[in-house]
Scaffold this motif. Structure first.
Motif, PDB file in Angstrom:
ATOM      1  N   THR A 163       0.967  -1.263   0.029  1.00 61.71           N
ATOM      2  CA  THR A 163      -0.061   0.009  -0.087  1.00 61.71           C
ATOM      3  C   THR A 163       0.862   1.256  -0.025  1.00 61.71           C
ATOM      4  N   PRO A 164       0.348   2.403  -0.272  1.00 69.16           N
ATOM      5  CA  PRO A 164       1.111   3.629  -0.241  1.00 69.16           C
ATOM      6  C   PRO A 164       1.711   3.730   1.042  1.00 69.16           C
ATOM      7  N   ALA A 165       1.062   3.441   2.124  1.00 67.75           N
ATOM      8  CA  ALA A 165       1.553   3.786   3.552  1.00 67.75           C
ATOM      9  C   ALA A 165       2.764   2.665   3.722  1.00 67.75           C
ATOM     10  N   GLN A 166       2.611   1.684   3.374  1.00 65.72           N
ATOM     11  CA  GLN A 166       3.742   0.577   3.399  1.00 65.72           C
ATOM     12  C   GLN A 166       5.221   1.253   2.736  1.00 65.72           C
ATOM     13  N   ARG A 167       4.931   1.841   1.509  1.00 65.12           N
ATOM     14  CA  ARG A 167       6.020   2.327   0.717  1.00 65.12           C
ATOM     15  C   ARG A 167       6.648   3.385   1.521  1.00 65.12           C
ATOM     16  N   PHE A 168       5.866   4.273   2.152  1.00 70.24           N
ATOM     17  CA  PHE A 168       6.223   5.364   2.864  1.00 70.24           C
ATOM     18  C   PHE A 168       6.921   4.822   4.231  1.00 70.24           C
ATOM     19  N   ASP A 169       6.593   3.519   4.616  1.00 72.26           N
ATOM     20  CA  ASP A 169       7.292   3.105   5.978  1.00 72.26           C
ATOM     21  C   ASP A 169       8.701   2.821   5.304  1.00 72.26           C
ATOM     22  N   ALA A 170       8.912   2.099   4.425  1.00 72.28           N
ATOM     23  CA  ALA A 170      10.064   1.763   3.842  1.00 72.28           C
ATOM     24  C   ALA A 170      10.992   2.975   3.699  1.00 72.28           C
ATOM     25  N   LEU A 171      10.257   4.185   3.042  1.00 74.71           N
ATOM     26  CA  LEU A 171      11.249   5.461   3.194  1.00 74.71           C
ATOM     27  C   LEU A 171      11.480   5.854   4.590  1.00 74.71           C
ATOM     28  N   ARG A 172      10.823   5.732   5.271  1.00 73.16           N
ATOM     29  CA  ARG A 172      11.048   6.282   6.735  1.00 73.16           C
ATOM     30  C   ARG A 172      12.031   5.511   7.300  1.00 73.16           C
ATOM     31  N   ASP A 173      12.133   4.014   6.945  1.00 71.07           N
ATOM     32  CA  ASP A 173      13.263   3.107   7.328  1.00 71.07           C
ATOM     33  C   ASP A 173      14.706   3.773   7.041  1.00 71.07           C
ATOM     34  N   PHE A 174      14.541   4.452   5.860  1.00 70.77           N
ATOM     35  CA  PHE A 174      15.647   5.092   5.473  1.00 70.77           C
ATOM     36  C   PHE A 174      15.982   6.689   5.842  1.00 70.77           C
ATOM     37  N   LEU A 175      14.945   7.210   5.790  1.00 68.70           N
ATOM     38  CA  LEU A 175      14.775   8.858   6.278  1.00 68.70           C
ATOM     39  C   LEU A 175      13.914   8.739   7.333  1.00 68.70           C
ATOM     40  N   PRO A 176      14.299   8.797   8.645  1.00 68.75           N
ATOM     41  CA  PRO A 176      13.065   8.726   9.658  1.00 68.75           C
ATOM     42  C   PRO A 176      12.478  10.114   9.779  1.00 68.75           C
ATOM     43  N   THR A 177      12.771  11.138   9.242  1.00 74.66           N
ATOM     44  CA  THR A 177      11.980  12.399   9.556  1.00 74.66           C
ATOM     45  C   THR A 177      11.277  12.670   8.129  1.00 74.66           C
ATOM     46  N   ALA A 178      11.089  11.779   7.222  1.00 77.01           N
ATOM     47  CA  ALA A 178      10.591  12.202   5.944  1.00 77.01           C
ATOM     48  C   ALA A 178       9.157  12.615   6.165  1.00 77.01           C
ATOM     49  N   ARG A 179       8.571  13.484   5.498  1.00 74.14           N
ATOM     50  CA  ARG A 179       7.191  13.817   5.535  1.00 74.14           C
ATOM     51  C   ARG A 179       6.430  13.493   4.251  1.00 74.14           C
ATOM     52  N   GLN A 180       5.426  12.730   4.287  1.00 72.30           N
ATOM     53  CA  GLN A 180       4.586  12.344   3.147  1.00 72.30           C
ATOM     54  C   GLN A 180       4.408  13.431   2.004  1.00 72.30           C
ATOM     55  N   ASP A 181       4.327  14.413   2.415  1.00 73.22           N
ATOM     56  CA  ASP A 181       3.694  15.510   1.555  1.00 73.22           C
ATOM     57  C   ASP A 181       4.864  15.960   0.730  1.00 73.22           C
ATOM     58  N   ASP A 182       6.091  15.763   1.091  1.00 74.58           N
ATOM     59  CA  ASP A 182       7.221  16.110   0.126  1.00 74.58           C
ATOM     60  C   ASP A 182       7.363  15.043  -0.983  1.00 74.58           C
ATOM     61  N   TRP A 183       6.720  13.912  -0.846  1.00 69.64           N
ATOM     62  CA  TRP A 183       7.081  12.908  -1.893  1.00 69.64           C
ATOM     63  C   TRP A 183       5.988  12.346  -2.662  1.00 69.64           C
ATOM     64  N   SER A 184       6.200  12.013  -4.145  1.00 70.01           N
ATOM     65  CA  SER A 184       5.103  11.606  -5.029  1.00 70.01           C
ATOM     66  C   SER A 184       5.706  10.381  -5.606  1.00 70.01           C
ATOM     67  N   LEU A 185       4.656   9.634  -5.968  1.00 72.80           N
ATOM     68  CA  LEU A 185       5.048   8.603  -6.612  1.00 72.80           C
ATOM     69  C   LEU A 185       5.207   8.468  -8.059  1.00 72.80           C
ATOM     70  N   SER A 186       6.242   7.894  -8.863  1.00 68.32           N
ATOM     71  CA  SER A 186       6.324   7.997 -10.114  1.00 68.32           C
ATOM     72  C   SER A 186       6.763   6.513 -10.516  1.00 68.32           C
ATOM     73  N   VAL A 187       6.631   6.437 -12.001  1.00 63.98           N
ATOM     74  CA  VAL A 187       6.687   5.067 -12.325  1.00 63.98           C
ATOM     75  C   VAL A 187       8.045   5.144 -13.100  1.00 63.98           C
ATOM     76  N   ALA A 188       8.836   4.215 -12.822  1.00 67.20           N
ATOM     77  CA  ALA A 188      10.090   4.041 -13.485  1.00 67.20           C
ATOM     78  C   ALA A 188      10.053   3.107 -14.570  1.00 67.20           C
ATOM     79  N   GLY A 189      11.239   2.865 -15.272  1.00 72.20           N
ATOM     80  CA  GLY A 189      11.426   2.188 -16.520  1.00 72.20           C
ATOM     81  C   GLY A 189      11.028   0.619 -16.166  1.00 72.20           C
ATOM     82  N   GLN A 190      10.574  -0.028 -17.085  1.00 72.57           N
ATOM     83  CA  GLN A 190      10.474  -1.346 -17.456  1.00 72.57           C
ATOM     84  C   GLN A 190      12.001  -2.119 -17.752  1.00 72.57           C
ATOM     85  N   ARG A 191      12.076  -3.244 -16.935  1.00 72.82           N
ATOM     86  CA  ARG A 191      13.264  -3.961 -17.124  1.00 72.82           C
ATOM     87  C   ARG A 191      12.840  -5.299 -17.464  1.00 72.82           C
TER      88      ARG A 191
END
Length: 502
Positions: free
Chosen positions: A376-404
């Motif tokens: 879920t979006p919340a779980q992705r943000f939790d993964a970000l917070r594991d890297f950046l503990p003070t990350a704010r959700q409003d600062d980040w948006s979802l973008s589709v990367a390329g296909q591999r």
């Protein structure tokens, strides 16, 4: 074809390159430097170059030199990490730098706007991963290519190296990191365009955008040049036929279907499994300015290489951004702007069994992909917070990367999932295709030199080509992997020409 049914000589080229990404552009630049008289045709289905995997937002842009990517040094059963792949990738990236420096020196590249300094950091924070990183550091620091690698567990050092990663982190949590200062960020989309423009201006390269290869076939009729390829394209002006003695399929995920269509037996050994990706992107200039290094973590068990979690400082279209991810996803498309029928249409009697075998023997990968798809979006943000503990959700948006499209290769032992890239060439060298993914773009020069060695061996044996190649790549006939002096000379030259020493 002309109206009388004869073939128009103006539609004959020395080489046809399919896909206007970093691979075809690199090959075009190399061929032009070795033989300025070659007539080259580049065919691209989209309306501009580098819109798929070479676009900045669609790839990691790390300037992969194995400085920080932990998946290139896997742990072995004997408790040591494997280093051969890391050394080879590092040497390949140095070859890319050497090539870019030569083109800049010759005026073929007019700036280094595609290239920026960015320290490369590996960071981990579990006991098992810290032990792994320590072992990796102890082995790599004694290898000349990685001699400048630094280690720290000191909180002050860590906060200076990666302030956003350490800000707000539990002070009792153990964290370890390695850092190599001489790292880079590369905008491969900008580099692709920088390659192509002077080639087009010189008249050596013709580019057809909005044009798709619908078929290709080897010509062997008595009244025609033996061995030429007939390439049928569809574009704004309708159906067109062009011919060339050499074809390169550098269309990213689109290379596999064209390889299958070519009919060369070497293509029968391959299938592909597409993996899509998602980034969390932050365009806040103040935050991006704080994080001037790339920070790579340890991949989850079963994760494909493109899914190594990292906080990525990026320059995209001249603007600094932060990317986190990528998160893996699934689409049956082989290209970001492809068709949902790409995967099923690629299944052949020769590759169906290897595909099933890979699925049966890579349970952890299948489980990982399923879990990623359920995020879920919340779980992705939790993964970000594991890297950046003070990350704010409003600062980040979802973008589709390329296909591999990961390679599945048929072998005597059964289907095998292959990581990285592979050149597939016809036995006579008249056609080559590039399959696979990371670290492709960063090692494009080395990969395209392999294409030349396999497809133009006679010309490479010619004294004129050898002289030109040595002028272009002074280290070509030396071995930077095993000769520290060669590596030192390469780095000093590249740093001076490209401004990396500043």
């Amino acid at each position: 074809m002309q109206n009388d049914g004869t073939f128009d000589p103006e539609a004959s080229y020395d080489a046809v390159l399919v896909g206007a990404g970093i691979m075809s552009a690199t090959l075009a630049a190399l061929l032009h430097e070795l033989d300025p008289q070659m007539r080259l045709l580049l065919v691209e289905r989209l309306e501009a170059p580098a819109l798929e995997s070479s676009a900045a937002v669609n790839n990691a842009g790390t300037g992969h030199a194995a400085n920080c990517e932990l998946n290139y040094t896997p742990m072995q059963p004997n408790g040591r990490v494997a280093t051969d792949k890391a050394v080879a990738i590092n040497a390949a990236f140095e070859r890319s730098l050497e090539f870019w420096g030569s083109l800049l020196e010759r005026g073929r590249l007019t700036s280094t706007d595609f290239l920026h300094r960015a320290a490369h950091i590996s960071a981990v924070w579990t006991p098992a991963n810290i032990a792994f990183l320590r072992q990796r550091f102890e082995q790599l620091k004694d290898i000349p290519a990685f001699a400048e690698m630094r280690w720290t567990e000191d909180r002050q050092d860590l906060s200076e190296w990666m302030p956003l990663v350490m800000e707000g982190r539990d002070p009792t949590q153990a964290v370890a990191a390695t850092r190599i200062e001489r790292g880079t960020d590369v905008d491969f989309g900008a580099l692709t365009r920088a390659y192509l423009l002077p080639l087009q201006s010189s008249g050596a390269l013709t580019v057809q955008y909005g044009t798709e290869v619908s078929n290709l076939k080897r010509l062997r009729r008595p009244n025609m040049t033996e061995g030429d390829w007939r390439v049928i394209t569809k574009g704004p002006s309708g159906r067109r036929e062009v011919r060339a003695p050499f074809v390169f399929l550098g269309a990213g995920g689109g290379a596999l279907p064209l390889l299958q269509r070519s009919g060369i037996p070497e293509g029968d050994d391959f299938a592909g499994f597409p993996v899509s990706g998602l980034w969390l992107v932050c365009n806040d200039a103040a935050l991006a300015e704080q994080q001037r290094a790339k920070v790579y973590g340890k991949a989850a068990v079963g994760a494909p290489p493109m899914s190594v979690p990292h906080l990525d400082t990026r320059w995209m279209d001249g603007r600094r951004s932060l990317l986190f991810g990528p998160f893996a996803g699934f689409s049956s498309k082989f290209l970001k702007q492809g068709s949902l029928l790409d995967l099923p249409a690629s299944v052949r009697p020769t590759n169906l069994l290897p595909m099933l075998q890979v699925g049966a023997t890579n349970v952890e990968l299948v489980r990982y992909l399923i879990n990623q798809l359920r995020q879920t979006p919340a779980q992705r943000f939790d993964a970000l917070r594991d890297f950046l503990p003070t990350a704010r959700q409003d600062d980040w948006s979802l973008s589709v990367a390329g296909q591999r499209v990961q390679i599945i290769k048929r072998s005597k032992e059964g289907g095998r999932l292959q990581l990285g890239t592979e050149v597939v060439a016809a036995a006579d060298g008249s056609l080559a295709a590039l399959l696979g993914a990371s670290p492709g773009a960063s090692t494009a020069v080395t990969i395209m030199l392999e294409v030349l060695q396999r497809c133009f061996p006679e010309r490479l044996a010619n004294a004129e080509w050898q002289e030109r190649l040595l002028a272009l790549l002074p280290s070509f006939y030396s071995d930077p992997k095993n000769d520290p002096e060669v590596l030192k000379g390469m780095r000093e030259r590249s740093d001076g020409l490209l401004g990396l020493s500043r």
